[in-house]
Design a protein around this motif. Sequence first.
Motif, PDB file in Angstrom:
ATOM      1  N   SER A   1      98.542  70.901 170.293  1.00  0.00           N
ATOM      2  CA  SER A   1      97.897  72.199 170.101  1.00  0.00           C
ATOM      3  C   SER A   1      97.389  72.737 171.434  1.00  0.00           C
ATOM      4  O   SER A   1      97.490  73.934 171.722  1.00  0.00           O
ATOM      5  N   LEU A   2      96.815  71.854 172.236  1.00  0.00           N
ATOM      6  CA  LEU A   2      96.355  72.242 173.564  1.00  0.00           C
ATOM      7  C   LEU A   2      97.520  72.764 174.402  1.00  0.00           C
ATOM      8  O   LEU A   2      97.400  73.801 175.075  1.00  0.00           O
ATOM      9  N   GLU A   3      98.634  72.061 174.340  1.00  0.00           N
ATOM     10  CA  GLU A   3      99.815  72.503 175.083  1.00  0.00           C
ATOM     11  C   GLU A   3     100.244  73.899 174.645  1.00  0.00           C
ATOM     12  O   GLU A   3     100.576  74.756 175.476  1.00  0.00           O
ATOM     13  N   TYR A   4     100.202  74.150 173.336  1.00  0.00           N
ATOM     14  CA  TYR A   4     100.608  75.455 172.818  1.00  0.00           C
ATOM     15  C   TYR A   4      99.665  76.553 173.313  1.00  0.00           C
ATOM     16  O   TYR A   4     100.109  77.645 173.687  1.00  0.00           O
ATOM     17  N   LEU A   5      98.360  76.278 173.334  1.00  0.00           N
ATOM     18  CA  LEU A   5      97.386  77.251 173.837  1.00  0.00           C
ATOM     19  C   LEU A   5      97.664  77.568 175.311  1.00  0.00           C
ATOM     20  O   LEU A   5      97.698  78.739 175.714  1.00  0.00           O
ATOM     21  N   LEU A   6      97.854  76.542 176.116  1.00  0.00           N
ATOM     22  CA  LEU A   6      98.116  76.757 177.543  1.00  0.00           C
ATOM     23  C   LEU A   6      99.431  77.512 177.751  1.00  0.00           C
ATOM     24  O   LEU A   6      99.532  78.398 178.619  1.00  0.00           O
TER      25      LEU A   6
ATOM     26  N   ASP B   1      92.690  74.812 169.217  1.00  0.00           N
ATOM     27  CA  ASP B   1      93.566  75.249 168.130  1.00  0.00           C
ATOM     28  C   ASP B   1      93.616  76.772 167.981  1.00  0.00           C
ATOM     29  O   ASP B   1      93.966  77.287 166.924  1.00  0.00           O
ATOM     30  N   PHE B   2      93.269  77.492 169.047  1.00  0.00           N
ATOM     31  CA  PHE B   2      93.401  78.951 169.065  1.00  0.00           C
ATOM     32  C   PHE B   2      94.475  79.352 170.067  1.00  0.00           C
ATOM     33  O   PHE B   2      94.860  78.566 170.935  1.00  0.00           O
ATOM     34  N   GLU B   3      94.919  80.603 169.974  1.00  0.00           N
ATOM     35  CA  GLU B   3      95.862  81.147 170.955  1.00  0.00           C
ATOM     36  C   GLU B   3      95.618  82.640 171.113  1.00  0.00           C
ATOM     37  O   GLU B   3      95.271  83.335 170.159  1.00  0.00           O
ATOM     38  N   PRO B   4      95.758  83.173 172.329  1.00  0.00           N
ATOM     39  CA  PRO B   4      95.556  84.609 172.540  1.00  0.00           C
ATOM     40  C   PRO B   4      96.748  85.406 172.023  1.00  0.00           C
ATOM     41  O   PRO B   4      97.885  84.925 172.016  1.00  0.00           O
ATOM     42  N   THR B   5      96.483  86.633 171.603  1.00  0.00           N
ATOM     43  CA  THR B   5      97.550  87.539 171.170  1.00  0.00           C
ATOM     44  C   THR B   5      97.883  88.505 172.304  1.00  0.00           C
ATOM     45  O   THR B   5      97.241  88.519 173.349  1.00  0.00           O
ATOM     46  N   THR B   6      98.873  89.334 172.074  1.00  0.00           N
ATOM     47  CA  THR B   6      99.273  90.317 173.087  1.00  0.00           C
ATOM     48  C   THR B   6      98.184  91.359 173.329  1.00  0.00           C
ATOM     49  O   THR B   6      98.211  92.049 174.345  1.00  0.00           O
ATOM     50  N   CYS B   7      97.240  91.491 172.398  1.00  0.00           N
ATOM     51  CA  CYS B   7      96.158  92.468 172.541  1.00  0.00           C
ATOM     52  C   CYS B   7      94.997  91.939 173.383  1.00  0.00           C
ATOM     53  O   CYS B   7      94.073  92.688 173.711  1.00  0.00           O
ATOM     54  N   PHE B   8      95.033  90.656 173.731  1.00  0.00           N
ATOM     55  CA  PHE B   8      93.859  90.039 174.330  1.00  0.00           C
ATOM     56  C   PHE B   8      93.510  90.585 175.713  1.00  0.00           C
ATOM     57  O   PHE B   8      92.375  90.980 175.976  1.00  0.00           O
TER      58      PHE B   8
END
Length: 261
Positions: A21-26, A96-103
């Motif tokens: 999950s960390l890898e996905y966030l990064l 376990d979070f991820e930024p969106t294109t709006c961030f």
Amino acid sequence: MAKHKFDRVTLLITHYNRSKSLEYLLKRCAEEDLEFEEVVISDDGSKPEHLAYVKQLQETYLFKLITTPVNKGLGNNINKGQDAVNTPYTLYVQEDFEPTTCFAPNFANAVKLMDEEDWDLIRFYTFPWAPFPYLKEYKYGYAEMLFKQSLWYLNHLKFRLYSDHPHLRRSNYFEKFGRYLEGERGDPTEYNMCMQFIINRGKALLFNGPDLFLHEHGAIEPNTMVRSKWKLSNSFLVSMLRTLYLKGKVVKSTIQYNKMK
């Protein structure tokens, strides 16, 4: 050079046994072309296989890794991570979070608000089934979070001005609100900080537009925080009991608040 570069901001990520999950966030931060002055990963005594994977990620994403030999809980994990921050501002995100294109553009406005005004906390996410109840529209899509002390305002979520969800804060946060409670489970730790934030007259904004973060959207690992099944049940009887419990919680929290003032 990154398209969205945020000097004076450290991205602080807390991690525990969810290295994928960390890898996905990064990865998502890289895909959105986000760059911060520094990235700090605070690990809470993860299993050897997860910690080894995090160290592999360090070769690609160039972050500072703060570890502990044993699990010491959420409070300790945030405390030691925040202690490692050297910039004026901290963007705090759990793994376990991820930024969106709006961030990016909206985050730039949040930094501007911090620079020009006296906000303590600017939040970017709240669970869709648990929205903060008392908001006053402000600017740039943000709304001021209002604490309504009176018992006429019976929504228990009014005490949740602070949240462990993604937010921007001043890195001297501990000077005004104190450190996180250590040695307790995650929920009491977060709730204690909620009370500290209110008692010390914290001022917070919440983004009130399109999602700036997604929660567990790309996560492929189980959540490490487990809650009682009755809190998640949809039966009529349990719903009624839960409603009564939450209204009683407002009264209890109000009494606690008055004692702590």
